[in-house]
Design a protein around this motif. Structure first.
Motif, PDB file in Angstrom:
ATOM      1  N   PHE A  60     -13.140   8.624 -56.160  1.00 26.12           N
ATOM      2  CA  PHE A  60     -11.888   8.581 -56.919  1.00 26.12           C
ATOM      3  C   PHE A  60     -11.111   9.871 -56.696  1.00 26.12           C
ATOM      4  O   PHE A  60     -11.673  10.955 -56.681  1.00 26.12           O
ATOM      5  CB  PHE A  60     -12.174   8.417 -58.416  1.00 26.12           C
ATOM      6  N   GLN A  76     -16.699  10.791 -66.828  1.00 23.92           N
ATOM      7  CA  GLN A  76     -15.382  10.775 -66.195  1.00 23.92           C
ATOM      8  C   GLN A  76     -14.677  12.100 -66.456  1.00 23.92           C
ATOM      9  O   GLN A  76     -14.694  12.615 -67.570  1.00 23.92           O
ATOM     10  CB  GLN A  76     -14.534   9.636 -66.749  1.00 23.92           C
ATOM     11  N   LEU A  80      -8.916  12.154 -65.198  1.00 22.02           N
ATOM     12  CA  LEU A  80      -8.967  10.700 -65.110  1.00 22.02           C
ATOM     13  C   LEU A  80      -8.772  10.052 -66.477  1.00 22.02           C
ATOM     14  O   LEU A  80      -7.949   9.146 -66.641  1.00 22.02           O
ATOM     15  CB  LEU A  80     -10.296  10.256 -64.497  1.00 22.02           C
ATOM     16  N   ILE A  84      -5.399   7.850 -67.545  1.00 26.79           N
ATOM     17  CA  ILE A  84      -5.522   6.448 -67.958  1.00 26.79           C
ATOM     18  C   ILE A  84      -4.981   6.251 -69.368  1.00 26.79           C
ATOM     19  O   ILE A  84      -4.250   5.299 -69.637  1.00 26.79           O
ATOM     20  CB  ILE A  84      -6.986   5.979 -67.832  1.00 26.79           C
ATOM     21  N   THR A  90      -4.149   3.759 -63.251  1.00 22.78           N
ATOM     22  CA  THR A  90      -5.354   3.030 -63.645  1.00 22.78           C
ATOM     23  C   THR A  90      -6.528   3.544 -62.809  1.00 22.78           C
ATOM     24  O   THR A  90      -6.340   4.280 -61.828  1.00 22.78           O
ATOM     25  CB  THR A  90      -5.201   1.516 -63.401  1.00 22.78           C
ATOM     26  N   LEU A  91      -7.710   3.118 -63.185  1.00 20.10           N
ATOM     27  CA  LEU A  91      -8.907   3.507 -62.434  1.00 20.10           C
ATOM     28  C   LEU A  91      -8.815   2.998 -60.997  1.00 20.10           C
ATOM     29  O   LEU A  91      -9.183   3.705 -60.053  1.00 20.10           O
ATOM     30  CB  LEU A  91     -10.161   2.964 -63.117  1.00 20.10           C
ATOM     31  N   GLU A  92      -8.291   1.807 -60.828  1.00 18.62           N
ATOM     32  CA  GLU A  92      -8.152   1.232 -59.486  1.00 18.62           C
ATOM     33  C   GLU A  92      -7.133   2.001 -58.634  1.00 18.62           C
ATOM     34  O   GLU A  92      -7.279   2.051 -57.416  1.00 18.62           O
ATOM     35  CB  GLU A  92      -7.771  -0.241 -59.568  1.00 18.62           C
ATOM     36  N   CYS A  94      -6.905   5.113 -58.551  1.00 10.53           N
ATOM     37  CA  CYS A  94      -7.596   6.325 -58.118  1.00 10.53           C
ATOM     38  C   CYS A  94      -8.709   6.056 -57.104  1.00 10.53           C
ATOM     39  O   CYS A  94      -9.179   6.974 -56.443  1.00 10.53           O
ATOM     40  CB  CYS A  94      -8.216   7.024 -59.324  1.00 10.53           C
ATOM     41  N   ARG A  95      -9.138   4.823 -56.994  1.00 12.08           N
ATOM     42  CA  ARG A  95     -10.273   4.476 -56.126  1.00 12.08           C
ATOM     43  C   ARG A  95      -9.938   4.744 -54.660  1.00 12.08           C
ATOM     44  O   ARG A  95      -8.866   4.392 -54.176  1.00 12.08           O
ATOM     45  CB  ARG A  95     -10.671   3.030 -56.316  1.00 12.08           C
TER      46      ARG A  95
END
Length: 97
Positions: A60, A76, A80, A84, A90-92, A94-95
């Motif tokens: 991430f 986390q 992050l 959020i 969103t978490l996605e 950052c992926r």
């Protein structure tokens, strides 16, 4: 028995060390136990192989600041969680692929 530093002890040798230590402890010869520990066990403990400490792939990255990264292990990071909660990403988002 002289301690080795190449970590090639057989299970029988390790059991022998432990048995010797137990026998010394049962006989209450504290001086002998300390001597045994300093000569046999401490050299092994000081030169032990580290099991961790290797690099983990980054999973991430903060889309607003690429220097902030997280491997996905542990808790986390604050950047992050805050991003959020403030709906910045969103978490996605950052992926890393």
């Amino acid at each position: 028995m002289k301690a080795k530093t190449d970590f090639t002890y057989s299970p029988e040798q390790v059991n022998g060390f432990l048995q010797d230590l137990c026998n010394l402890a049962k006989s209450y010869k504290i001086r002998d136990v300390k001597k045994f520990l300093s000569e046999q066990i401490l050299p092994i403990a000081k030169n032990r192989v580290r099991l961790g400490g290797y690099k983990v792939k980054i999973k991430f990255v903060n889309p607003l600041d690429k220097t902030q990264q997280w491997s996905g292990r542990g808790g986390q990071p604050k950047w992050l969680v805050n991003g959020i909660l403030q709906n910045k990403f969103t978490l996605e988002d950052c992926r890393v692929d």
